[in-house]
Write a protein that holds these residues in place. Structure first.
Motif, short mmCIF file in Angstrom:
data_model
loop_
_atom_site.label_atom_id
_atom_site.label_comp_id
_atom_site.label_asym_id
_atom_site.label_seq_id
_atom_site.Cartn_x
_atom_site.Cartn_y
_atom_site.Cartn_z
N THR A 173 0.80 -1.18 -0.12
CA THR A 173 -0.12 0.17 -0.08
C THR A 173 1.04 1.23 0.11
O THR A 173 0.48 1.95 -0.84
N THR A 220 2.35 1.68 -3.23
CA THR A 220 1.41 2.12 -4.43
C THR A 220 1.28 3.59 -4.25
O THR A 220 1.05 4.52 -5.40
N ILE A 221 1.30 4.24 -2.81
CA ILE A 221 0.77 5.85 -2.74
C ILE A 221 2.16 6.47 -2.78
O ILE A 221 2.25 7.60 -3.53
N TYR A 222 3.31 6.07 -2.74
CA TYR A 222 4.55 6.91 -2.64
C TYR A 222 5.58 6.55 -3.91
O TYR A 222 6.50 7.38 -3.84
N GLY A 242 2.46 7.35 -8.00
CA GLY A 242 1.49 7.16 -6.83
C GLY A 242 0.85 8.48 -6.54
O GLY A 242 0.92 9.33 -7.12
N TRP A 243 -0.16 8.18 -5.89
CA TRP A 243 -1.35 9.35 -5.59
C TRP A 243 -0.42 10.37 -4.81
O TRP A 243 -0.61 11.75 -5.18
#
Length: 273
Positions: A111, A114-116, A120-121
């Motif tokens: 997770t 995926t974000i960083y 990613g977001w």
């Protein structure tokens, strides 16, 4: 008339306690040190002073200490909000603090990656706006270790803060102290032992973390490798003694640091009396 104890007598209880602790802690640790002791001091020095191990040790202990320090600051803030304020969604926020405890470490690592990640977001904005790469860098290791250590500080400080009555603050205010002075001179000294305990728990947890780090770190040699990964690498090469040496060295350093922190905590508690 002699009352019956709910728990059996001291002898039986102590015997069960020592047996259980021996099976799950003392015997495995003793086996680890015995395995590592099969190599001489020269072999220990050769393994522990390789550039790859030194780089991993520097990142592991440095990132763990930094993450624990940040967790102390943020954990104190979150505990303060949860204890001192009442607002809609407070219980949900309180429950979210325990999420890193319940979330599998591998899931947390995927997770966070995926974000960083650069796409990613959050990672894409860090890259576009400030040129900072979150994942696959030491910063990613720091983020993962902060994520898994943060709840330890909150759950350590929160009960202590709940036990602090409003009388002390009211007394300080009646003597002319402002809010900052009251916090700095009255409240914060009482929270220092709990903050040190939270730091210790977060630091110890971060040193041995593996699952949430290996994904976001990228495992780049000499850059983002951690000591637990070095142990796994030794095991995959069937170098069991080398893995035992690295693990034993981590335990020795961890025990020494924890001892120093506990001695500091005792001194602070003694001075508070």
């Amino acid at each position: 008339m002699r009352t019956k104890r709910v728990i059996p007598g001291f002898g039986l209880s102590m015997g069960v306690t020592i047996t259980w602790l021996s099976l799950i802690i003392l015997i495995p640790l003793a086996a680890l040190f015995i395995k590592a002791a099969g190599l001489g001091p020269a072999d220990w020095w050769k393994i522990l002073t390789t550039p790859r191990i030194l780089a991993a040790a520097k990142l592991t202990f440095g990132a763990s200490a930094a993450a624990a320090g940040v967790s102390v600051v943020l954990g104190l803030l979150v505990a303060w909000v949860l204890v001192r304020y009442r607002f809609p969604g407070r219980r949900i926020l309180d429950a979210m603090v325990d999420l890193p405890f319940a979330l599998p470490t591998a899931v947390a690592g995927i997770t966070l990656t995926t974000i960083y990640a650069p796409t990613g977001w959050i990672g894409k904005y860090l890259m576009e706006w400030w040129g900072i790469k979150g994942a696959y860098t030491p910063l990613g290791v720091f983020i993962a270790l902060t994520f898994i250590g943060f709840p330890f500080v909150v759950r350590t400080v929160q009960p202590v803060m709940e036990d602090l009555g409003a009388e002390l603050e009211e007394a300080a205010a009646s003597l002319g102290a402002n809010r900052w002075t009251t916090f700095r001179r009255v409240i914060f000294p009482m929270l220092v032992p709990a903050l040190i305990t939270g730091f210790t728990l977060a630091f110890a947890r971060a040193i041995g973390e593996y699952g949430s780090v290996i994904f976001i770190s990228g495992n780049l040699p000499m850059k983002t490798e951690i000591l637990p990964l070095m142990i796994v690498a030794q095991l995959e090469d069937y170098k069991y003694s080398g893995a035992a040496v690295i693990a034993s060295a981590m335990l020795i350093v961890s025990f020494a640091l924890l001892l120093l922190i506990n001695l500091l905590q005792r001194r602070l508690n003694w001075q508070a009396r």
